[in-house]
Design a protein around this motif. Structure first.
Motif, PDB file in Angstrom:
ATOM      1  N   ASN A   1       0.836  -1.180   0.000  1.00 21.28           N
ATOM      2  CA  ASN A   1       0.000   0.000   0.000  1.00 21.28           C
ATOM      3  C   ASN A   1       0.880   1.242   0.000  1.00 21.28           C
ATOM      4  N   TRP A   2       0.483   2.263  -0.761  1.00 22.33           N
ATOM      5  CA  TRP A   2       1.215   3.521  -0.810  1.00 22.33           C
ATOM      6  C   TRP A   2       1.428   4.066   0.597  1.00 22.33           C
ATOM      7  N   ALA A   3       0.512   3.824   1.528  1.00 21.45           N
ATOM      8  CA  ALA A   3       0.628   4.352   2.887  1.00 21.45           C
ATOM      9  C   ALA A   3       1.888   3.827   3.593  1.00 21.45           C
ATOM     10  N   LEU A   4       2.476   2.740   3.121  1.00 24.45           N
ATOM     11  CA  LEU A   4       3.690   2.230   3.737  1.00 24.45           C
ATOM     12  C   LEU A   4       4.910   3.087   3.394  1.00 24.45           C
ATOM     13  N   CYS A   5       4.797   3.907   2.370  1.00 21.16           N
ATOM     14  CA  CYS A   5       5.886   4.822   2.018  1.00 21.16           C
ATOM     15  C   CYS A   5       5.688   6.110   2.811  1.00 21.16           C
ATOM     16  N   VAL A   6       6.745   6.597   3.398  1.00 19.61           N
ATOM     17  CA  VAL A   6       6.661   7.806   4.214  1.00 19.61           C
ATOM     18  C   VAL A   6       7.215   8.976   3.415  1.00 19.61           C
ATOM     19  N   LYS A   7       6.331   9.784   2.863  1.00 18.56           N
ATOM     20  CA  LYS A   7       6.763  10.953   2.083  1.00 18.56           C
ATOM     21  C   LYS A   7       7.503  11.915   2.991  1.00 18.56           C
ATOM     22  N   GLY A   8       8.553  12.500   2.438  1.00 17.13           N
ATOM     23  CA  GLY A   8       9.322  13.484   3.187  1.00 17.13           C
ATOM     24  C   GLY A   8      10.283  12.884   4.190  1.00 17.13           C
ATOM     25  N   SER A   9      10.427  11.557   4.204  1.00 14.91           N
ATOM     26  CA  SER A   9      11.316  10.923   5.175  1.00 14.91           C
ATOM     27  C   SER A   9      12.782  11.188   4.849  1.00 14.91           C
ATOM     28  N   MET A  10      13.083  11.499   3.592  1.00 10.91           N
ATOM     29  CA  MET A  10      14.433  11.862   3.176  1.00 10.91           C
ATOM     30  C   MET A  10      14.350  12.612   1.866  1.00 10.91           C
ATOM     31  N   GLU A  11      15.444  13.222   1.472  1.00  9.27           N
ATOM     32  CA  GLU A  11      15.541  13.873   0.173  1.00  9.27           C
ATOM     33  C   GLU A  11      16.819  13.405  -0.493  1.00  9.27           C
ATOM     34  N   PHE A  12      16.801  13.356  -1.818  1.00  6.80           N
ATOM     35  CA  PHE A  12      18.010  13.021  -2.560  1.00  6.80           C
ATOM     36  C   PHE A  12      18.935  14.241  -2.616  1.00  6.80           C
ATOM     37  N   ASN A  13      20.210  14.032  -2.380  1.00  6.27           N
ATOM     38  CA  ASN A  13      21.240  15.018  -2.677  1.00  6.27           C
ATOM     39  C   ASN A  13      21.560  14.829  -4.147  1.00  6.27           C
ATOM     40  N   ASP A  14      21.643  15.895  -4.916  1.00  7.61           N
ATOM     41  CA  ASP A  14      21.867  15.787  -6.363  1.00  7.61           C
ATOM     42  C   ASP A  14      23.107  14.974  -6.723  1.00  7.61           C
ATOM     43  N   ASN A  15      24.097  14.947  -5.858  1.00  5.25           N
ATOM     44  CA  ASN A  15      25.345  14.228  -6.133  1.00  5.25           C
ATOM     45  C   ASN A  15      25.319  12.775  -5.658  1.00  5.25           C
ATOM     46  N   TYR A  16      24.216  12.352  -5.060  1.00  3.60           N
ATOM     47  CA  TYR A  16      24.123  10.980  -4.547  1.00  3.60           C
ATOM     48  C   TYR A  16      24.192   9.992  -5.711  1.00  3.60           C
ATOM     49  N   GLY A  17      25.074   9.016  -5.625  1.00  2.00           N
ATOM     50  CA  GLY A  17      25.273   8.057  -6.710  1.00  2.00           C
ATOM     51  C   GLY A  17      24.209   6.978  -6.765  1.00  2.00           C
ATOM     52  N   VAL A  18      23.674   6.767  -7.952  1.00  2.00           N
ATOM     53  CA  VAL A  18      22.683   5.722  -8.203  1.00  2.00           C
ATOM     54  C   VAL A  18      23.073   4.982  -9.481  1.00  2.00           C
ATOM     55  N   TYR A  19      22.591   3.764  -9.620  1.00  5.93           N
ATOM     56  CA  TYR A  19      22.839   2.971 -10.825  1.00  5.93           C
ATOM     57  C   TYR A  19      21.698   3.158 -11.818  1.00  5.93           C
ATOM     58  N   VAL A  20      22.056   3.267 -13.088  1.00  9.08           N
ATOM     59  CA  VAL A  20      21.055   3.360 -14.150  1.00  9.08           C
ATOM     60  C   VAL A  20      21.434   2.407 -15.275  1.00  9.08           C
TER      61      VAL A  20
END
Length: 121
Positions: free
Chosen positions: A23-42
């Motif tokens: 359920n979407w309610a299990l996701c907590v909006k605003g719990s964190m924010e991405f830093n633009d430099n944070y590394g992710v895989y694509v």
């Protein structure tokens, strides 16, 4: 690139076929924010801007992986490590995904659709 990053990248193929919808309610909006430099895989299609992001995986270790809708892409390609800011500039809805907990995913059927969330087994 280390062999570990390849394992993390391909874990989507192994795990995504065995997910439990949550359920979407299990996701907590605003719990964190991405830093633009944070590394992710694509995947290469996203890296080259050939395809939009339609799948996001937060693997059990907490690493982030972003894919196109080609289900063979993770098995047949090499991942690229980039700063997440490149993704959020192109698609601001990526910021909504910070609610994902490790071992979960989000996907959408097209670029204008809402994200649907699930849990990896």
């Amino acid at each position: 690139m280390t062999n570990n990053s390849w394992v993390l990248f391909t874990s989507f193929t192994i795990l995504a076929n065995n997910y439990l919808p949550v359920n979407w309610a299990l996701c907590v909006k605003g719990s964190m924010e991405f830093n633009d430099n944070y590394g992710v895989y694509v995947c290469p299609h996203v890296f080259k801007k050939e395809s939009p992001i339609l799948v996001c995986i937060r693997d059990p270790e907490g690493d982030w992986q972003f894919f196109c809708d080609d289900e063979n892409c993770p098995e047949n390609s090499e991942p690229h490590l980039i700063g997440v800011g490149h993704l959020t500039q192109a698609d601001p809805t990526i910021k909504e995904l910070t609610c994902l907990k490790p071992s979960s995913f989000a996907q959408k059927i097209h670029t204008n659709a809402n994200w649907e969330y699930g849990e990896l087994e």
